[in-house]
Design a protein around this motif. Structure first.
Motif, short mmCIF file in Angstrom:
data_model
loop_
_atom_site.label_atom_id
_atom_site.label_comp_id
_atom_site.label_asym_id
_atom_site.label_seq_id
_atom_site.Cartn_x
_atom_site.Cartn_y
_atom_site.Cartn_z
N LEU A 28 2.21 -56.01 39.03
CA LEU A 28 1.20 -56.44 39.98
C LEU A 28 0.63 -55.25 40.76
O LEU A 28 -0.57 -55.22 41.07
N ALA A 29 1.47 -54.28 41.06
CA ALA A 29 1.00 -53.10 41.80
C ALA A 29 0.02 -52.28 40.97
O ALA A 29 -0.89 -51.64 41.52
N MET A 30 0.18 -52.31 39.65
CA MET A 30 -0.69 -51.53 38.77
C MET A 30 -1.94 -52.28 38.35
O MET A 30 -2.87 -51.69 37.81
N SER A 31 -1.97 -53.60 38.59
CA SER A 31 -3.07 -54.42 38.09
C SER A 31 -3.83 -55.07 39.24
O SER A 31 -3.24 -55.54 40.20
N ALA A 32 -5.15 -55.10 39.11
CA ALA A 32 -5.99 -55.77 40.11
C ALA A 32 -6.47 -57.12 39.61
O ALA A 32 -7.36 -57.74 40.20
N GLU A 33 -5.89 -57.62 38.52
CA GLU A 33 -6.34 -58.86 37.91
C GLU A 33 -5.93 -60.06 38.75
O GLU A 33 -4.74 -60.26 39.03
N ALA A 34 -6.90 -60.88 39.15
CA ALA A 34 -6.62 -62.01 40.04
C ALA A 34 -5.81 -63.09 39.36
O ALA A 34 -5.10 -63.86 40.02
N GLU A 35 -5.88 -63.17 38.02
CA GLU A 35 -5.17 -64.25 37.34
C GLU A 35 -3.69 -63.97 37.15
O GLU A 35 -2.96 -64.80 36.61
N LEU A 36 -3.20 -62.82 37.60
CA LEU A 36 -1.80 -62.47 37.48
C LEU A 36 -1.10 -62.60 38.83
O LEU A 36 -1.59 -62.09 39.84
N THR A 37 0.04 -63.27 38.86
CA THR A 37 0.83 -63.39 40.08
C THR A 37 2.31 -63.24 39.74
O THR A 37 2.72 -63.37 38.59
N GLY A 38 3.10 -62.97 40.78
CA GLY A 38 4.54 -62.85 40.61
C GLY A 38 5.21 -64.21 40.69
O GLY A 38 4.59 -65.24 40.97
N GLU A 39 6.52 -64.18 40.47
CA GLU A 39 7.31 -65.41 40.50
C GLU A 39 8.63 -65.14 41.20
O GLU A 39 8.86 -64.05 41.73
N LEU A 40 9.50 -66.13 41.19
CA LEU A 40 10.79 -66.04 41.88
C LEU A 40 11.57 -64.80 41.44
O LEU A 40 12.16 -64.10 42.26
N GLN A 41 11.58 -64.55 40.14
CA GLN A 41 12.34 -63.41 39.61
C GLN A 41 11.39 -62.31 39.17
O GLN A 41 10.29 -62.57 38.68
N GLN A 42 11.85 -61.06 39.30
CA GLN A 42 11.01 -59.92 38.92
C GLN A 42 10.90 -59.77 37.41
O GLN A 42 10.10 -58.96 36.92
N GLU A 43 11.68 -60.52 36.67
CA GLU A 43 11.57 -60.50 35.21
C GLU A 43 10.51 -61.48 34.71
O GLU A 43 10.48 -61.81 33.52
N GLN A 44 9.64 -61.94 35.59
CA GLN A 44 8.62 -62.92 35.24
C GLN A 44 7.23 -62.47 35.68
O GLN A 44 7.08 -61.66 36.60
N LEU A 45 6.24 -63.05 35.04
CA LEU A 45 4.84 -62.89 35.44
C LEU A 45 4.13 -64.21 35.15
O LEU A 45 4.42 -64.86 34.14
N GLU A 46 3.23 -64.60 36.04
CA GLU A 46 2.49 -65.85 35.85
C GLU A 46 1.01 -65.56 35.67
O GLU A 46 0.45 -64.68 36.34
N THR A 47 0.38 -66.31 34.78
CA THR A 47 -1.06 -66.24 34.59
C THR A 47 -1.69 -67.57 34.95
O THR A 47 -1.02 -68.61 34.96
N ALA A 48 -2.99 -67.55 35.22
CA ALA A 48 -3.72 -68.79 35.52
C ALA A 48 -5.13 -68.69 34.95
O ALA A 48 -5.82 -67.68 35.15
#
Length: 361
Positions: A28-48
Motif C-alpha cells: 500500500l505504501a508503494m501504490s497509489a491505487e484506490a482499489e487496493l486496501t489492507g486487511e486484518l493481516q499483513q499477508e493479505q491485500l483487498e481489491t474492489a
C-alpha cells in the motif's frame, strides 16, 4: 438494471517458496491505487471493483484489479494468490491499527490464526427496507453459492477434509454465519443495536453475518463466498447474487413471504457446502433434503431465471457454470495439483498464475 461490484481478498506470498509474506503495508505504501486496501493481516491485500452495470464490465474490472494488485505485490517482491486459506503453515502478522490491536486482545486465537480470504458481492438496492426484504429472501440460496466458490481445502500445512475450510475458520467469530429473517429495516437496525449493546463486538463492521446491509453504500453485501481462483468464477457468483437480489425484491413487491426455514437448518446446509463443495450432495432449498450439487445449482438458476433473462445474463451464467462443472472448483484444482506434485508450495505457485501472467521464480 441494478449495479453490482466485487471485493476480493488475496494472500501475499513469497514468489519462490509460496510462504505467506507480511508485506501488505509495504504494498500500500508503494501504490497509489484506490482499489487496493489492507486487511486484518499483513499477508493479505483487498481489491474492489467500481459499480458495474453488466457482467462483461465486471469481468474486465475483476481482471484489471487483480492485475493491478499483482503488479503492486511484485513491486515489493511478493506474489498475489487467489486462494482462501494458506496451504502452508503461517503465523499471521496483524496489520498495525488500534482497531486490529483491540480485536487481537479481545478475540485471541481467532485473530492470531485468522488468515482467510473471501469474495464479497455488493448489489444495489433502492432503500434499506428493500435491502432487508432481500436479505430475508436470499437466505436459502447462500450455501449453494459457497459450494460454487469453494477454494480453501488446506489449512496450515494440513488437508482440512473440507472444500471451504475458510468457512469453518470464519465462523469462530461471534457474529458470523447464517441469520434469521428480520422483517423490516427497523428490526435489522434493532438487531445491530442489540449486538453492539452486548459489548462483544467492537463496532458494526464486525456484524459478520453472511449477507448484510452495507454501512457505506446503498447495497446488499453478500459475504458467503471464498475468494475464487478463477476470475470467471467470481463473475459467476456475482451474476447469481444480482439475480437472487432482483428475484427477492420482485417477490417482496408481490407480497410473497420469505421461506421461514430455521437458521439451524441453514447452518446444516452451509456445513455441507463447506465440507463437500460441488463434489457431493447439498441441501435442496426447495425440500431441505440432500440432492446432487449440480441439481441444487440448477434449481437456483431456475429460481432466478426471470431476473437473469431481464439482465441479459442467463446465457453467460450458464456458460460460466458449465465451465465450473467441467473443470471443478478452486478446491478441486488445489487437490489435483497436490496429488500430481505432492508439494503444497506447488499448490500456491499454480494459483499465482490466475492473477498474473508472470511466472513464479
Amino acid at each position: 438494471m441494478r449495479t453490482l461490484g466485487v471485493e476480493e481478498e488475496f494472500l501475499l506470498v513469497d514468489p519462490v517458496t509460496g510462504q505467506p509474506k507480511a508485506v501488505g503495508q509495504a504494498v500500500l505504501a508503494m501504490s497509489a491505487e484506490a482499489e487496493l486496501t489492507g486487511e486484518l493481516q499483513q499477508e493479505q491485500l483487498e481489491t474492489a471493483t467500481r459499480p458495474c452495470r453488466t457482467l462483461g464490465e465486471l469481468s474486465a474490472q475483476i481482471r484489471s484489479t487483480r492485475s493491478t494488485a499483482a503488479a503492486a505485490a511484485d513491486d515489493v517482491g511478493a506474489a498475489l494468490v487467489p486462494i482462501a486459506t494458506s496451504p502452508l503453515t503461517v503465523s499471521p502478522t496483524i496489520t498495525p491499527s488500534l482497531r486490529y490491536a483491540e480485536m487481537a486482545s479481545r478475540f485471541g486465537l481467532t485473530v492470531a490464526e485468522g488468515l482467510t480470504c473471501g469474495c464479497h458481492v455488493h448489489v444495489e438496492v433502492d432503500s434499506p427496507d428493500e435491502g432487508v426484504a432481500v436479505l430475508d429472501r436470499i437466505r436459502p440460496w447462500l450455501a449453494p453459492l459457497l459450494a460454487l466458490s469453494a477454494n480453501s481445502p488446506f489449512w496450515n500445512g494440513n488437508d482440512s477434509g473440507y472444500r471451504s475450510y475458510r468457512t469453518q475458520a470464519w465462523q469462530r467469530w461471534p457474529c458470523a454465519g447464517p441469520y434469521s429473517p428480520f422483517g423490516s429495516a427497523e428490526e435489522y437496525r434493532a438487531f445491530v443495536a442489540t449486538a453492539l449493546a452486548t459489548d462483544t463486538l467492537l463496532d458494526e463492521g464486525m456484524v459478520y453475518i453472511e449477507a448484510r446491509l452495507s454501512r457505506h453504500f446503498p447495497t446488499v453485501e453478500v459475504r458467503v463466498a471464498d475468494v475464487c481462483r478463477e476470475p470467471d468464477d467470481a463473475v459467476l457468483v456475482a451474476g447469481l447474487v444480482r439475480a437472487l437480489v432482483q428475484t427477492a425484491a420482485d417477490d417482496a413487491a408481490r407480497g410473497s413471504a420469505p421461506d421461514p426455514v430455521r437458521t439451524e437448518v441453514l447452518q446444516l446446509a452451509e456445513w455441507r457446502a463447506s465440507r463437500w463443495g460441488m463434489e457431493a450432495e447439498l441441501l435442496d432449498p426447495l425440500t431441505w433434503r440432500p440432492a446432487p450439487a449440480a441439481a441444487v445449482i440448477d434449481a437456483l438458476i431456475t429460481h432466478a431465471t426471470p431476473a437473469l433473462e431481464e439482465a441479459g445474463d442467463l446465457h453467460l451464467v450458464r456458460e460460466l457454470l458449465d465451465a465450473v462443472l467441467r473443470r471443478g472448483t478452486g478446491a478441486q484444482r488445489q487437490r489435483e495439483v497436490l496429488a500430481r506434485t505432492g508439494d503444497l508450495s506447488e499448490v500456491v505457485r499454480d494459483a499465482v498464475h490466475r492473477t498474473s501472467a508472470k511466472p513464479l521464480s
